[in-house]
Write a protein that holds these residues in place. Structure first.
Motif, PDB file in Angstrom:
ATOM      1  N   ALA A   1      35.934   1.601  41.383  1.00 21.53           N
ATOM      2  CA  ALA A   1      35.828   0.096  41.298  1.00 21.53           C
ATOM      3  C   ALA A   1      36.984  -0.741  41.619  1.00 21.53           C
ATOM      4  O   ALA A   1      36.729  -2.126  41.604  1.00 21.53           O
ATOM      5  CB  ALA A   1      35.623   0.037  39.533  1.00 21.53           C
ATOM      6  N   GLY A   2      38.005  -0.184  41.943  1.00 15.59           N
ATOM      7  CA  GLY A   2      38.900  -1.032  42.801  1.00 15.59           C
ATOM      8  C   GLY A   2      40.383  -1.216  41.840  1.00 15.59           C
ATOM      9  O   GLY A   2      41.072  -2.210  41.961  1.00 15.59           O
ATOM     10  N   MET A   3      40.538  -0.664  40.754  1.00 15.19           N
ATOM     11  CA  MET A   3      41.813  -0.712  39.996  1.00 15.19           C
ATOM     12  C   MET A   3      42.517   0.501  40.381  1.00 15.19           C
ATOM     13  O   MET A   3      42.135   1.986  40.396  1.00 15.19           O
ATOM     14  CB  MET A   3      41.320  -0.640  38.544  1.00 15.19           C
ATOM     15  N   ASN A   4      43.829   0.367  40.251  1.00 18.54           N
ATOM     16  CA  ASN A   4      44.853   1.503  40.303  1.00 18.54           C
ATOM     17  C   ASN A   4      44.735   2.237  38.949  1.00 18.54           C
ATOM     18  O   ASN A   4      44.307   1.598  37.800  1.00 18.54           O
ATOM     19  CB  ASN A   4      46.377   0.942  40.569  1.00 18.54           C
ATOM     20  N   VAL A   5      45.343   3.364  38.785  1.00 19.56           N
ATOM     21  CA  VAL A   5      45.345   4.081  37.557  1.00 19.56           C
ATOM     22  C   VAL A   5      46.715   4.877  37.554  1.00 19.56           C
ATOM     23  O   VAL A   5      46.981   5.537  38.300  1.00 19.56           O
ATOM     24  CB  VAL A   5      44.090   5.281  37.525  1.00 19.56           C
ATOM     25  N   VAL A   6      47.411   4.621  36.557  1.00 21.69           N
ATOM     26  CA  VAL A   6      48.706   5.113  36.382  1.00 21.69           C
ATOM     27  C   VAL A   6      48.600   5.979  34.875  1.00 21.69           C
ATOM     28  O   VAL A   6      48.076   5.542  33.839  1.00 21.69           O
ATOM     29  CB  VAL A   6      49.980   3.871  35.953  1.00 21.69           C
ATOM     30  N   ILE A   7      49.215   7.244  34.900  1.00 24.53           N
ATOM     31  CA  ILE A   7      49.214   8.202  33.846  1.00 24.53           C
ATOM     32  C   ILE A   7      50.528   8.292  33.496  1.00 24.53           C
ATOM     33  O   ILE A   7      51.343   8.681  34.160  1.00 24.53           O
ATOM     34  CB  ILE A   7      48.287   9.381  34.207  1.00 24.53           C
ATOM     35  N   THR A   8      51.106   8.113  32.285  1.00 21.22           N
ATOM     36  CA  THR A   8      52.623   8.649  31.793  1.00 21.22           C
ATOM     37  C   THR A   8      52.326   9.898  31.218  1.00 21.22           C
ATOM     38  O   THR A   8      51.190  10.224  30.450  1.00 21.22           O
ATOM     39  CB  THR A   8      52.784   7.461  31.079  1.00 21.22           C
ATOM     40  N   ALA A   9      53.433  10.576  31.173  1.00 22.47           N
ATOM     41  CA  ALA A   9      53.453  11.983  30.348  1.00 22.47           C
ATOM     42  C   ALA A   9      54.752  12.264  30.097  1.00 22.47           C
ATOM     43  O   ALA A   9      55.810  11.902  30.764  1.00 22.47           O
ATOM     44  CB  ALA A   9      52.714  13.026  31.160  1.00 22.47           C
ATOM     45  N   HIS A  10      54.920  12.950  28.845  1.00 15.13           N
ATOM     46  CA  HIS A  10      56.169  13.230  28.573  1.00 15.13           C
ATOM     47  C   HIS A  10      56.473  14.569  29.298  1.00 15.13           C
ATOM     48  O   HIS A  10      55.727  15.377  29.901  1.00 15.13           O
ATOM     49  CB  HIS A  10      56.334  13.756  27.037  1.00 15.13           C
ATOM     50  N   ALA A  11      57.950  14.737  29.452  1.00 13.10           N
ATOM     51  CA  ALA A  11      58.344  16.178  30.157  1.00 13.10           C
ATOM     52  C   ALA A  11      59.028  16.835  29.132  1.00 13.10           C
ATOM     53  O   ALA A  11      59.456  16.618  28.167  1.00 13.10           O
ATOM     54  CB  ALA A  11      59.370  15.715  31.346  1.00 13.10           C
ATOM     55  N   GLN A  12      59.025  18.192  29.600  1.00 10.83           N
ATOM     56  CA  GLN A  12      59.581  19.348  28.813  1.00 10.83           C
ATOM     57  C   GLN A  12      60.267  20.292  29.677  1.00 10.83           C
ATOM     58  O   GLN A  12      59.672  20.823  30.857  1.00 10.83           O
ATOM     59  CB  GLN A  12      58.590  20.087  27.893  1.00 10.83           C
TER      60      GLN A  12
ATOM     61  N   ARG B   1      44.009   3.564  55.198  1.00  6.45           N
ATOM     62  CA  ARG B   1      43.233   2.406  54.277  1.00  6.45           C
ATOM     63  C   ARG B   1      44.091   2.068  53.350  1.00  6.45           C
ATOM     64  O   ARG B   1      44.527   3.016  52.498  1.00  6.45           O
ATOM     65  CB  ARG B   1      42.122   3.014  53.895  1.00  6.45           C
ATOM     66  N   ALA B   2      44.222   0.978  52.866  1.00  8.25           N
ATOM     67  CA  ALA B   2      44.650   0.295  51.657  1.00  8.25           C
ATOM     68  C   ALA B   2      43.553   0.440  50.476  1.00  8.25           C
ATOM     69  O   ALA B   2      42.496   0.336  50.854  1.00  8.25           O
ATOM     70  CB  ALA B   2      45.141  -1.138  51.568  1.00  8.25           C
ATOM     71  N   LYS B   3      44.143   1.210  49.564  1.00 12.50           N
ATOM     72  CA  LYS B   3      43.293   1.627  48.547  1.00 12.50           C
ATOM     73  C   LYS B   3      43.998   1.747  47.206  1.00 12.50           C
ATOM     74  O   LYS B   3      45.148   1.639  47.124  1.00 12.50           O
ATOM     75  CB  LYS B   3      42.397   2.835  48.587  1.00 12.50           C
ATOM     76  N   PRO B   4      43.338   1.546  45.905  1.00 17.73           N
ATOM     77  CA  PRO B   4      43.964   1.647  44.921  1.00 17.73           C
ATOM     78  C   PRO B   4      44.587   3.090  44.578  1.00 17.73           C
ATOM     79  O   PRO B   4      44.015   4.064  45.114  1.00 17.73           O
ATOM     80  CB  PRO B   4      42.795   1.593  43.767  1.00 17.73           C
ATOM     81  N   LEU B   5      45.586   3.187  43.883  1.00 17.38           N
ATOM     82  CA  LEU B   5      46.240   4.452  43.954  1.00 17.38           C
ATOM     83  C   LEU B   5      46.368   5.227  42.558  1.00 17.38           C
ATOM     84  O   LEU B   5      46.036   4.478  41.643  1.00 17.38           O
ATOM     85  CB  LEU B   5      47.839   4.326  44.234  1.00 17.38           C
ATOM     86  N   LYS B   6      46.531   6.616  42.427  1.00 16.64           N
ATOM     87  CA  LYS B   6      46.383   7.295  41.375  1.00 16.64           C
ATOM     88  C   LYS B   6      47.781   7.887  41.229  1.00 16.64           C
ATOM     89  O   LYS B   6      48.324   8.348  41.780  1.00 16.64           O
ATOM     90  CB  LYS B   6      45.552   8.373  41.414  1.00 16.64           C
TER      91      LYS B   6
ATOM     92  N   PRO C   1      56.352  -0.726  49.137  1.00 22.81           N
ATOM     93  CA  PRO C   1      55.444   0.126  49.922  1.00 22.81           C
ATOM     94  C   PRO C   1      54.306   0.560  48.965  1.00 22.81           C
ATOM     95  O   PRO C   1      53.251   0.779  49.529  1.00 22.81           O
ATOM     96  CB  PRO C   1      56.740   1.434  50.003  1.00 22.81           C
ATOM     97  N   LEU C   2      54.444   0.426  47.796  1.00 22.23           N
ATOM     98  CA  LEU C   2      53.411   0.884  46.737  1.00 22.23           C
ATOM     99  C   LEU C   2      52.116  -0.189  47.052  1.00 22.23           C
ATOM    100  O   LEU C   2      51.082   0.088  47.053  1.00 22.23           O
ATOM    101  CB  LEU C   2      53.986   0.856  45.234  1.00 22.23           C
ATOM    102  N   GLU C   3      52.584  -1.614  46.681  1.00 21.19           N
ATOM    103  CA  GLU C   3      51.672  -2.430  46.652  1.00 21.19           C
ATOM    104  C   GLU C   3      50.945  -2.754  48.145  1.00 21.19           C
ATOM    105  O   GLU C   3      49.770  -3.205  48.322  1.00 21.19           O
ATOM    106  CB  GLU C   3      51.848  -3.919  46.275  1.00 21.19           C
ATOM    107  N   LYS C   4      51.808  -2.434  49.152  1.00 23.06           N
ATOM    108  CA  LYS C   4      51.225  -2.389  50.438  1.00 23.06           C
ATOM    109  C   LYS C   4      49.944  -1.288  50.698  1.00 23.06           C
ATOM    110  O   LYS C   4      49.069  -1.520  51.160  1.00 23.06           O
ATOM    111  CB  LYS C   4      52.050  -2.150  51.719  1.00 23.06           C
ATOM    112  N   ALA C   5      50.375  -0.111  49.934  1.00 26.55           N
ATOM    113  CA  ALA C   5      49.471   1.000  50.127  1.00 26.55           C
ATOM    114  C   ALA C   5      48.080   0.636  49.275  1.00 26.55           C
ATOM    115  O   ALA C   5      47.131   1.034  49.642  1.00 26.55           O
ATOM    116  CB  ALA C   5      50.213   2.338  49.566  1.00 26.55           C
ATOM    117  N   MET C   6      48.556  -0.187  48.221  1.00 29.06           N
ATOM    118  CA  MET C   6      47.251  -0.487  47.233  1.00 29.06           C
ATOM    119  C   MET C   6      46.361  -1.503  47.890  1.00 29.06           C
ATOM    120  O   MET C   6      45.101  -1.478  47.619  1.00 29.06           O
ATOM    121  CB  MET C   6      47.843  -1.207  45.944  1.00 29.06           C
TER     122      MET C   6
END
Length: 313
Positions: free
Chosen positions: A133-144, A10-15, A235-240
């Protein structure tokens, strides 16, 4: 008994979680996702990009309220939390103020970090509502970089980790559909005098797990790609499967908004439909009759009371 066969895909918003060293361009990368709305916890980290954002949260409660606002109002197609490590700092400050702790890592260490993990879990649950609700969620983070030792190997090696407490890092990585690690790729060459020199510094992203970093994807991406949104756009927006309409494409918008306001999940709504005998158990949301949705919408408080007294109990 008859059963209906359904397709699993299924196409759906991505995390999505994107992490990497400071300055590699995580915020810029996230800004290229469809119609992004930022929550900037990173000391005005969005100041050098052209994007839209909610007011910078000054504390943990404000951050949670902004996530809930996004779930109810859907101000864009992608909600970007920039960054997870600064959000974690807000959670620590909140717990210290609430419990009158001088530090999060002082006496009674274990209980404090369990409390911190509980707050991060609440954040992830709120972000799940945004996805619902139908929005993608993107979380950014620093690496160590951290030293890693394996029981069956000799010696230690450096490993890239999210710059978070270990328990919180594990939860966020598990939560994500797509975990991307961005880094500078450096090539070591030997000159005519047999001296080794580092060249390059190309920005790349890794999409699969290696001993020296965590990454994962469910889109069949190549193990290594240029750190550019265009490299994963198709591929990302197809999956979304992003829709121009509000909602998730199955639950009517009016019911979806009430569900989010009541802090219920899609599975909770399904249980109301099934256990309330509105539709047969297992009926897909897309096949629920319109008159049932209209009834649920008009009698929403009765549905919530039924959930609280008969299902949740």
């Amino acid at each position: 008994m008859q059963f209906q066969i359904e397709n699993t895909r299924r196409a759906k918003p991505l995390k999505v979680v994107i992490y990497g060293p400071e300055g590699i361009g995580k915020t810029t990368f996230a800004s290229q996702f469809p119609n992004p709305i930022f929550i900037d916890t990173d000391n005005e980290g969005t100041s050098f990009i052209d994007a839209k954002k909610l007011p910078d949260p000054t504390d943990w409660s404000m951050l949670m309220q902004e996530v809930q606002f996004a779930a109810v109002n859907r101000p864009g197609k992608t909600l970007v939390l920039d960054t997870a490590d600064w959000a974690e700092t807000l959670a620590k400050q909140y717990l210290m103020n609430k419990n009158h702790w001088k530090a999060i890592d002082s006496a009674n260490y274990g209980a404090k970090y369990v409390a911190l993990a509980d707050e991060i879990q609440k954040l992830l649950q709120a972000l799940n509502q945004v996805v619902t609700a139908g929005m993608n969620v993107v979380i950014t983070a620093h690496a160590q970089l951290k030293k890693q030792e394996l029981p069956d190997e000799i010696g230690a090696f450096d490993r890239w980790e999210l710059k978070l407490e270990r328990r919180n890092s594990a939860m966020i990585k598990e939560w994500a559909d797509l975990l991307l690690f961005a880094d500078y790729k450096t090539t070591v060459v030997t000159d005519s005098n047999n001296h080794a020199k580092a060249q390059g510094g190309e920005r790349v992203m890794y999409t699969t797990h290696k001993p020296t970093w965590d990454a994962k994807n469910r889109l069949g991406l190549a193990d290594q790609l240029p750190f550019k949104y265009e490299a994963i756009k198709a591929p990302l927006e197809k999956a979304m499967g992003i829709s121009q309409e509000h909602g998730n494409g199955e639950v009517p918008e009016a019911v979806l908004i009430k569900m989010i306001d009541s802090q219920l999940q899609l599975q909770d709504l399904a249980n109301i439909l099934y256990q309330g005998d509105f539709v047969a158990n297992g009926t897909p949301m897309s096949q629920v009759p319109k008159k049932v949705w209209n009834y649920i919408n008009e009698h929403w408080q009765d549905a919530v009371n039924f959930y609280n007294t008969k299902i949740k109990k």
